[in-house]
Write a protein that holds these residues in place. Structure first.
Motif, PDB file in Angstrom:
ATOM      1  N   UNK A  19      18.957  42.846  67.644  1.00  0.00           N
ATOM      2  CA  UNK A  19      17.885  43.211  68.270  1.00  0.00           C
ATOM      3  C   UNK A  19      17.110  44.937  67.876  1.00  0.00           C
ATOM      4  N   UNK A  20      16.044  44.215  68.823  1.00  0.00           N
ATOM      5  CA  UNK A  20      15.119  45.855  68.037  1.00  0.00           C
ATOM      6  C   UNK A  20      14.970  46.213  69.573  1.00  0.00           C
ATOM      7  N   UNK A  21      15.999  47.555  69.478  1.00  0.00           N
ATOM      8  CA  UNK A  21      15.991  48.489  70.889  1.00  0.00           C
ATOM      9  C   UNK A  21      14.990  48.825  71.191  1.00  0.00           C
ATOM     10  N   UNK A  22      14.342  48.718  72.841  1.00  0.00           N
ATOM     11  CA  UNK A  22      13.303  49.294  73.304  1.00  0.00           C
ATOM     12  C   UNK A  22      13.337  50.171  74.291  1.00  0.00           C
ATOM     13  N   UNK A  23      13.024  51.200  75.001  1.00  0.00           N
ATOM     14  CA  UNK A  23      13.833  51.918  76.199  1.00  0.00           C
ATOM     15  C   UNK A  23      13.893  50.886  77.550  1.00  0.00           C
ATOM     16  N   UNK A  24      14.112  50.093  77.276  1.00  0.00           N
ATOM     17  CA  UNK A  24      14.855  49.385  78.391  1.00  0.00           C
ATOM     18  C   UNK A  24      16.401  49.188  78.067  1.00  0.00           C
ATOM     19  N   UNK A  25      16.439  49.225  76.919  1.00  0.00           N
ATOM     20  CA  UNK A  25      17.588  48.715  76.792  1.00  0.00           C
ATOM     21  C   UNK A  25      18.872  49.653  76.726  1.00  0.00           C
ATOM     22  N   UNK A  26      17.160  51.252  76.409  1.00  0.00           N
ATOM     23  CA  UNK A  26      18.444  52.554  76.428  1.00  0.00           C
ATOM     24  C   UNK A  26      18.420  52.975  77.809  1.00  0.00           C
ATOM     25  N   UNK A  27      17.851  52.238  78.797  1.00  0.00           N
ATOM     26  CA  UNK A  27      18.411  52.990  80.228  1.00  0.00           C
ATOM     27  C   UNK A  27      19.295  52.127  80.850  1.00  0.00           C
ATOM     28  N   UNK A  28      19.405  51.093  80.045  1.00  0.00           N
ATOM     29  CA  UNK A  28      20.988  50.258  80.380  1.00  0.00           C
ATOM     30  C   UNK A  28      21.688  50.397  80.042  1.00  0.00           C
ATOM     31  N   UNK A  29      21.986  50.996  78.647  1.00  0.00           N
ATOM     32  CA  UNK A  29      22.522  51.849  78.866  1.00  0.00           C
ATOM     33  C   UNK A  29      23.354  53.578  79.523  1.00  0.00           C
ATOM     34  N   UNK A  30      22.361  53.697  79.250  1.00  0.00           N
ATOM     35  CA  UNK A  30      22.366  55.046  80.076  1.00  0.00           C
ATOM     36  C   UNK A  30      22.676  55.011  82.222  1.00  0.00           C
ATOM     37  N   UNK A  31      22.340  53.840  81.862  1.00  0.00           N
ATOM     38  CA  UNK A  31      22.479  53.104  83.518  1.00  0.00           C
ATOM     39  C   UNK A  31      23.940  53.081  83.369  1.00  0.00           C
ATOM     40  N   UNK A  32      24.768  51.956  82.574  1.00  0.00           N
ATOM     41  CA  UNK A  32      25.964  52.022  82.404  1.00  0.00           C
ATOM     42  C   UNK A  32      27.007  53.128  81.909  1.00  0.00           C
ATOM     43  N   UNK A  33      26.608  54.356  81.419  1.00  0.00           N
ATOM     44  CA  UNK A  33      26.988  55.623  82.057  1.00  0.00           C
ATOM     45  C   UNK A  33      26.949  56.124  82.850  1.00  0.00           C
ATOM     46  N   UNK A 126      22.762  45.807  64.994  1.00  0.00           N
ATOM     47  CA  UNK A 126      23.476  45.373  66.118  1.00  0.00           C
ATOM     48  C   UNK A 126      23.388  45.684  67.189  1.00  0.00           C
ATOM     49  N   UNK A 127      23.264  45.139  68.610  1.00  0.00           N
ATOM     50  CA  UNK A 127      23.227  45.114  69.850  1.00  0.00           C
ATOM     51  C   UNK A 127      24.821  46.247  69.766  1.00  0.00           C
ATOM     52  N   UNK A 128      25.841  45.698  69.379  1.00  0.00           N
ATOM     53  CA  UNK A 128      26.749  46.684  69.507  1.00  0.00           C
ATOM     54  C   UNK A 128      27.188  48.227  69.283  1.00  0.00           C
ATOM     55  N   UNK A 129      26.686  47.882  67.971  1.00  0.00           N
ATOM     56  CA  UNK A 129      26.450  49.078  66.738  1.00  0.00           C
ATOM     57  C   UNK A 129      25.451  49.698  67.184  1.00  0.00           C
ATOM     58  N   UNK A 130      24.724  49.406  68.016  1.00  0.00           N
ATOM     59  CA  UNK A 130      23.232  50.373  68.826  1.00  0.00           C
ATOM     60  C   UNK A 130      23.381  51.047  70.320  1.00  0.00           C
ATOM     61  N   UNK A 131      24.838  50.462  70.448  1.00  0.00           N
ATOM     62  CA  UNK A 131      25.269  50.849  71.993  1.00  0.00           C
ATOM     63  C   UNK A 131      26.227  51.746  71.852  1.00  0.00           C
ATOM     64  N   UNK A 132      27.047  51.462  70.544  1.00  0.00           N
ATOM     65  CA  UNK A 132      28.055  52.675  71.197  1.00  0.00           C
ATOM     66  C   UNK A 132      27.516  53.839  70.007  1.00  0.00           C
ATOM     67  N   UNK A 133      26.684  53.373  69.243  1.00  0.00           N
ATOM     68  CA  UNK A 133      25.458  55.074  68.437  1.00  0.00           C
ATOM     69  C   UNK A 133      25.154  55.592  69.577  1.00  0.00           C
ATOM     70  N   UNK A 134      24.811  54.520  70.502  1.00  0.00           N
ATOM     71  CA  UNK A 134      23.586  55.431  71.519  1.00  0.00           C
ATOM     72  C   UNK A 134      24.933  56.280  72.585  1.00  0.00           C
ATOM     73  N   UNK A 135      25.608  55.979  72.845  1.00  0.00           N
ATOM     74  CA  UNK A 135      26.862  56.460  73.888  1.00  0.00           C
ATOM     75  C   UNK A 135      27.487  57.859  73.259  1.00  0.00           C
ATOM     76  N   UNK A 136      27.581  57.690  71.529  1.00  0.00           N
ATOM     77  CA  UNK A 136      28.428  58.497  70.731  1.00  0.00           C
ATOM     78  C   UNK A 136      26.965  59.607  70.534  1.00  0.00           C
ATOM     79  N   UNK A 137      25.653  59.498  70.652  1.00  0.00           N
ATOM     80  CA  UNK A 137      25.074  60.259  70.501  1.00  0.00           C
ATOM     81  C   UNK A 137      24.894  61.172  71.721  1.00  0.00           C
ATOM     82  N   UNK A 138      25.190  60.578  72.650  1.00  0.00           N
ATOM     83  CA  UNK A 138      24.944  61.421  73.556  1.00  0.00           C
ATOM     84  C   UNK A 138      25.698  62.447  74.115  1.00  0.00           C
ATOM     85  N   UNK A 139      27.200  61.305  73.640  1.00  0.00           N
ATOM     86  CA  UNK A 139      28.285  62.596  73.930  1.00  0.00           C
ATOM     87  C   UNK A 139      28.554  63.563  72.596  1.00  0.00           C
ATOM     88  N   UNK A 140      27.674  62.933  71.776  1.00  0.00           N
ATOM     89  CA  UNK A 140      27.990  64.112  70.377  1.00  0.00           C
ATOM     90  C   UNK A 140      27.066  65.805  71.168  1.00  0.00           C
TER      91      UNK A 140
END
Length: 155
Positions: A19-33, A126-140
């Motif tokens: 997937x090519x991530x965009x702002x909407x995907x990041x918003x979805x991740x932040x919503x999940x968090x 990879x969607x899985x890689x992007x989601x886990x990376x984004x979550x890790x970056x925020x947590x870090x």
């Protein structure tokens, strides 16, 4: 295994399409968090905390597009403590993968810290890689703020 035996792993399932991530995907991740977020006047997505903000900035075109995740820490530090501050953040940078932290001098003579990590997303990831990376970056980014307070002994 002999030296002329070739090992070829057998895929267990078809790999997911990148997937090519965009702002909407990041918003979805932040919503999940369950994180609060907003969009500033320049259109940049950010998540605020009491002492810092994490921005999710898309830069570049097509195949060269990058997502830069930057944490802007609000605590100001006097220029006189720059050497001590650099020792502390160098220690963090040596021991962790992200965010890499650096100083930024303001016109009033104070220093603030910025943490940053980037990922090339133009060809897709990879969607899985992007989601886990984004979550890790925020947590870090959150962990760095706590760690810095512990190291400097002040809130």
């Amino acid at each position: 295994m002999s030296s002329n035996t070739k090992f070829e792993p057998q895929p267990t399932s078809e790999p997911a399409e990148p997937v090519v991530p965009d702002q909407d995907l990041v918003k979805e991740i932040l919503d999940q968090m369950e994180l609060v977020y907003g969009v500033d006047v320049e259109g940049e997505l950010f998540a605020p905390w009491e002492q810092f903000r994490v921005f999710f900035m898309f830069r570049g075109e097509a195949e060269q597009q990058v997502l830069s995740v930057r944490a802007f820490y609000d605590r100001s530090h006097d220029i006189e403590v720059k050497y001590k501050l650099l020792e502390v953040i160098d220690d963090w940078n040596r021991r962790t993968l992200w965010p890499k932290v650096y100083t930024h001098a303001h016109d009033d003579g104070t220093l603030r810290l910025i943490g940053e990590v980037q990922i090339l997303i133009g060809l897709g990831v990879s969607l899985e890689h992007f989601v886990s990376s984004t979550v890790s970056w925020v947590q870090a980014s959150i962990e760095f703020d706590k760690w810095l307070v512990e190291q400097l002994g002040s809130e």
